[in-house]
Design a protein around this motif. Structure first.
Motif: not given
Length: 191
Positions: A25, A28, A102, A105-106, A108, A146, A148, A168
């Motif tokens: 993303d 993110l 990160n 995380n996030g 897809k 996604f 997590d 989410l």
């Protein structure tokens, strides 16, 4: 188009091929890069599987926990990807240059399943699919999750827990408040 029901009800429907995409993303991770993987091999020497014109890299990957029970919470599958060559660590480090800590995380995660008979012809010697006719639209319904949280990372594997879009943070369904005026029969019992 989904895989025709008649194709799965045959005596020998053929093998199911499982493909995975990880899409970063840009808000993110600072990029919208798409990584494509499969856990298997094709009949040509390069090991990549081509589906719908996209190349899926041969890479040890294991996913489990996709079962829907119809009761309780939505499934939270775990995805384990080989880190022997440091590939996943390198991807996370590139992402972490823009968003520290990160761990993807996030991201897809899409699980794509189709039958061997529908794979692109370039996967086979002589560019002919001996199992059937290639069809880039014949697939089982895609499962979208996604990443997590990262469960573990070592030299061997990186493992994440994935959640559905409904789990989410700050996502509610339906996107409106259900009040008594919308459902006037709630709260009364028919005896």
């Amino acid at each position: 188009m989904a895989v025709p029901v008649s194709a799965t009800q045959e005596i020998n429907p053929g093998a199911i091929v499982e493909l995975f995409t990880l899409t970063l993303d840009s808000t993110l991770h600072g990029a919208s890069t798409v990584y494509r993987f499969h856990n298997g091999a094709n009949l040509n020497s390069n090991g990549k599987v081509v589906w719908n014109g996209n190349e899926y890299e041969r890479f040890p990957i294991q996913c489990e926990g996709f079962e829907f029970t119809g009761r309780g919470t939505l499934p939270r599958p775990t995805i384990s990807i080989s880190n022997i060559l440091g590939t996943m660590t390198a991807i996370m480090q590139n992402v972490n240059e823009t968003t520290v800590g990160n761990d993807l995380n996030g991201t897809k995660l899409v699980r794509i399943r189709t039958l061997v008979r529908f794979l692109d012809a370039v996967n086979f010697p002589g560019n002919t699919n001996p199992h059937g006719t290639p069809d880039p639209n014949a697939e089982f319904p895609q499962e979208i999750y996604f990443l997590d949280r990262k469960i573990s990372e070592n030299r061997g594997i990186v493992q994440w827990e994935a959640i559905s879009a409904l789990d989410l943070v700050n996502v509610n369904l339906p996107k409106r408040i259900a009040t008594r005026s919308i459902f006037p029969g709630i709260g009364t019992f028919i005896g």
